[in-house]
Each structure stands twice: as structure tokens, then as C-alpha cells.
Write a protein that holds these residues in place. Structure first.
Motif, short mmCIF file in Angstrom:
data_model
loop_
_atom_site.label_atom_id
_atom_site.label_comp_id
_atom_site.label_asym_id
_atom_site.label_seq_id
_atom_site.Cartn_x
_atom_site.Cartn_y
_atom_site.Cartn_z
N PRO A 126 83.12 -24.63 -15.72
CA PRO A 126 82.75 -25.92 -16.31
C PRO A 126 81.52 -26.56 -15.67
CG PRO A 126 84.72 -26.13 -14.96
CD PRO A 126 84.43 -24.67 -15.07
N ASP A 127 81.21 -26.19 -14.44
CA ASP A 127 80.05 -26.76 -13.75
C ASP A 127 78.73 -26.25 -14.32
OD1 ASP A 127 81.37 -24.52 -12.61
OD2 ASP A 127 80.14 -24.62 -10.82
N TYR A 128 78.77 -25.30 -15.26
CA TYR A 128 77.55 -24.76 -15.84
C TYR A 128 77.29 -25.28 -17.26
CZ TYR A 128 77.36 -21.59 -11.92
OH TYR A 128 77.28 -21.07 -10.66
N VAL A 129 78.17 -26.13 -17.79
CA VAL A 129 78.04 -26.60 -19.17
C VAL A 129 76.66 -27.17 -19.46
CG1 VAL A 129 78.87 -28.29 -20.85
CG2 VAL A 129 80.51 -26.99 -19.49
N ASP A 130 76.20 -28.09 -18.65
CA ASP A 130 74.91 -28.74 -18.89
C ASP A 130 73.84 -28.32 -17.88
OD1 ASP A 130 75.84 -30.27 -21.09
OD2 ASP A 130 76.81 -31.66 -19.70
N SER A 131 74.08 -27.23 -17.19
CA SER A 131 73.14 -26.78 -16.16
C SER A 131 71.82 -26.32 -16.77
CB SER A 131 73.75 -25.65 -15.34
OG SER A 131 72.82 -25.19 -14.38
N THR A 132 70.74 -26.71 -16.13
CA THR A 132 69.40 -26.24 -16.52
C THR A 132 68.78 -25.43 -15.40
OG1 THR A 132 68.43 -28.32 -15.76
CG2 THR A 132 69.02 -28.17 -18.11
N ASP A 133 69.61 -24.99 -14.47
CA ASP A 133 69.19 -24.16 -13.36
C ASP A 133 68.49 -22.91 -13.89
OD1 ASP A 133 70.28 -21.64 -11.60
OD2 ASP A 133 69.81 -23.37 -10.33
N SER A 134 67.45 -22.45 -13.21
CA SER A 134 66.68 -21.30 -13.68
C SER A 134 67.54 -20.04 -13.77
CB SER A 134 65.46 -21.06 -12.79
OG SER A 134 65.86 -20.77 -11.48
N GLU A 135 68.49 -19.89 -12.87
CA GLU A 135 69.35 -18.71 -12.89
C GLU A 135 70.23 -18.69 -14.14
OE1 GLU A 135 73.11 -17.02 -10.43
OE2 GLU A 135 71.37 -17.63 -9.24
N ILE A 136 70.86 -19.80 -14.46
CA ILE A 136 71.72 -19.84 -15.65
C ILE A 136 70.87 -19.70 -16.92
CG2 ILE A 136 71.87 -22.34 -15.92
CD1 ILE A 136 74.74 -19.88 -16.53
N ASN A 137 69.66 -20.23 -16.90
CA ASN A 137 68.77 -20.05 -18.05
C ASN A 137 68.43 -18.58 -18.25
OD1 ASN A 137 68.73 -22.76 -18.73
ND2 ASN A 137 66.86 -23.18 -17.57
N ALA A 138 68.20 -17.86 -17.16
CA ALA A 138 67.91 -16.42 -17.26
C ALA A 138 69.14 -15.67 -17.77
CB ALA A 138 67.49 -15.88 -15.89
N GLU A 139 70.33 -16.10 -17.34
CA GLU A 139 71.56 -15.47 -17.83
C GLU A 139 71.78 -15.79 -19.31
OE1 GLU A 139 73.88 -15.30 -13.53
OE2 GLU A 139 74.27 -16.99 -14.86
N ARG A 140 71.45 -17.00 -19.73
CA ARG A 140 71.54 -17.35 -21.17
C ARG A 140 70.61 -16.45 -21.99
NH1 ARG A 140 71.56 -23.02 -19.40
NH2 ARG A 140 73.64 -23.84 -19.82
N GLU A 141 69.40 -16.25 -21.50
CA GLU A 141 68.46 -15.38 -22.19
C GLU A 141 68.97 -13.94 -22.24
OE1 GLU A 141 64.57 -15.77 -20.39
OE2 GLU A 141 64.51 -17.93 -20.79
N CYS A 152 81.74 -21.54 -21.79
CA CYS A 152 82.18 -22.14 -20.53
C CYS A 152 83.65 -22.51 -20.61
CB CYS A 152 81.36 -23.38 -20.21
SG CYS A 152 79.64 -23.03 -19.79
N THR A 153 84.35 -22.31 -19.52
CA THR A 153 85.73 -22.75 -19.44
C THR A 153 85.73 -24.24 -19.12
OG1 THR A 153 85.83 -22.11 -17.10
CG2 THR A 153 86.57 -20.48 -18.72
N ASN A 154 86.88 -24.87 -19.26
CA ASN A 154 86.91 -26.33 -19.07
C ASN A 154 87.91 -26.79 -18.02
OD1 ASN A 154 89.25 -25.87 -20.41
ND2 ASN A 154 88.74 -27.02 -22.23
N GLY A 155 88.30 -25.92 -17.13
CA GLY A 155 89.26 -26.30 -16.09
C GLY A 155 88.62 -27.10 -14.97
N PRO A 156 89.42 -27.49 -14.01
CA PRO A 156 88.89 -28.25 -12.88
C PRO A 156 87.99 -27.37 -12.01
CG PRO A 156 91.18 -27.66 -12.51
CD PRO A 156 90.85 -27.24 -13.90
N LYS A 157 86.99 -27.99 -11.39
CA LYS A 157 86.08 -27.24 -10.53
C LYS A 157 86.58 -27.31 -9.09
CE LYS A 157 81.37 -27.05 -8.74
NZ LYS A 157 81.76 -26.94 -7.35
N LEU A 158 86.77 -26.16 -8.51
CA LEU A 158 87.07 -26.04 -7.09
C LEU A 158 86.00 -25.14 -6.50
CD1 LEU A 158 90.94 -25.51 -7.17
CD2 LEU A 158 89.72 -27.59 -6.58
N SER A 159 85.68 -25.33 -5.25
CA SER A 159 84.58 -24.60 -4.63
C SER A 159 85.01 -23.94 -3.33
CB SER A 159 83.44 -25.59 -4.36
OG SER A 159 82.54 -25.07 -3.42
N THR A 160 84.70 -22.65 -3.20
CA THR A 160 84.96 -21.94 -1.95
C THR A 160 84.18 -22.59 -0.81
OG1 THR A 160 85.35 -19.87 -3.14
CG2 THR A 160 84.82 -19.70 -0.80
#
Length: 171
Positions: A126-141, A152-160
Motif C-alpha cells: 500500500p505504500d506504493y499506491v501514490d509513489s512517484t519514486d524513480s524505481e517504482i516508475n521504472a517497475e511500472r514501465e 497494490c494491496t491495501n493492508g496495513p504497512k509494517l516495516s522491517t
């Protein structure tokens, strides 16, 4: 990285080479199965990862998870990461009932694995829904270039990283 003896004992039929995964995905797609792909470091397995895989599995018929190899996790997260070697992270994730197959990716981003495996869906948290990070943009392409879609999934975000920082600072 944690020095773990006997990593060869951590095996699963669900852990595939990239070439075997590519061949299997082609076969599954020829059977009209929708293939999803999650990709990440998945360092310390936690409930957020499991919820992500559970949600991702609902979006596809067959769920593959690509684990970033340790050398690239170290480059991104710094010294001491990942905590566990590739084989143990792959084994842990392969043990989750929502995950059908696991591969270890020797590349820094999901772009190569997307272009190689050609899933129908590339599934991020879910943390990538509105991301404009260059890496996620490259993955979208990359997913667009193979005729797939990003979801994108919509669950809660937890971070290692947040978990590790909590342990360092609070315990």
C-alpha cells in the motif's frame, strides 16, 4: 548478515531458479492462469509481509515472490542487512500458504525480474499506491512493457527497518 550454519537444509520445492520460474509462468499463462509477482527484500518476516501475500494472492491464480539477493539489500539498507541469508529468506517465504513459488533475484530492482518472468500483475504494498519514486516508475514501465499491470494491496504497512530500529532503541 547472521551467520547460519546448515543453510543447505532449508529447501522447498516451491523455490525455483529464475529459468524454471520463467518456463512455469509461460505454461500457467497458456492455461489462462493469472500470475502475480511480489518483489522485495523480505528481510525479517513479519505480519505485514504475510498480510501483503494474503492480499496479493486474492489478485491472481498463482503468486510468485521474488526475493532481492543479499548483496543488493546491503547496498540499499546498509551494513548488517539483510539479517538472514537468501536461502533462509526464500525458505521462510515459501512456507507461507499464500505463496505458490519463490525465486531469488540477483538484481537491484524488480525491473529485470518483471521483464524476465512477465507476470500478469506486479503487486506492491500500500505504500506504493501514490509513489512517484524513480524505481517504482521504472517497475511500472517494465510491467507495462510485458503487457501486465501493476496492482497494490491495501493492508496495513509494517516495516522491517522500523522493527530493527525499535529493537535497537527501545529494548
Amino acid at each position: 548478515m547472521l551467520n547460519v550454519e546448515g543453510t543447505e537444509k532449508y529447501k522447498s520445492d516451491k523455490i525455483l531458479s529464475i529459468s524454471d520460474a520463467k518456463e512455469l509462468i509461460q505454461k500457467l499463462k497458456s492455461q489462462d492462469k493469472k500470475v502475480g509477482l511480489c518483489h522485495g527484500g523480505f528481510d525479517l518476516l513479519h505480519p505485514g509481509h504475510i498480510k501483503h501475500f494474503e492480499s496479493a494472492k486474492k489478485l491472481c491464480d498463482v503468486l510468485f515472490v521474488s526475493i532481492t539477493s543479499g548483496k543488493f539489500v546491503t547496498l540499499r539498507k546498509g551494513a548488517g542487512r539483510p539479517i538472514y541469508p537468501d536461502k533462509l529468506r526464500a525458505y521462510s517465504i515459501s512456507s507461507i500458504k499464500f505463496v505458490d513459488y519463490v525465486v531469488i533475484s540477483n538484481f537491484n530492482t524488480g525491473v529485470y525480474i518483471i521483464k524476465t518472468l512477465k507476470p500478469d500483475y506486479y503487486i506492491k504494498g500500500p505504500d506504493y499506491v501514490d509513489s512517484t519514486d524513480s524505481e517504482i516508475n521504472a517497475e511500472r514501465e517494465a510491467i507495462d512493457s510485458v503487457g501486465g499491470k501493476i496492482k497494490c494491496t491495501n493492508g496495513p504497512k509494517l516495516s522491517t527497518t522500523d522493527m530493527i530500529n525499535y529493537i535497537k532503541n527501545e529494548i
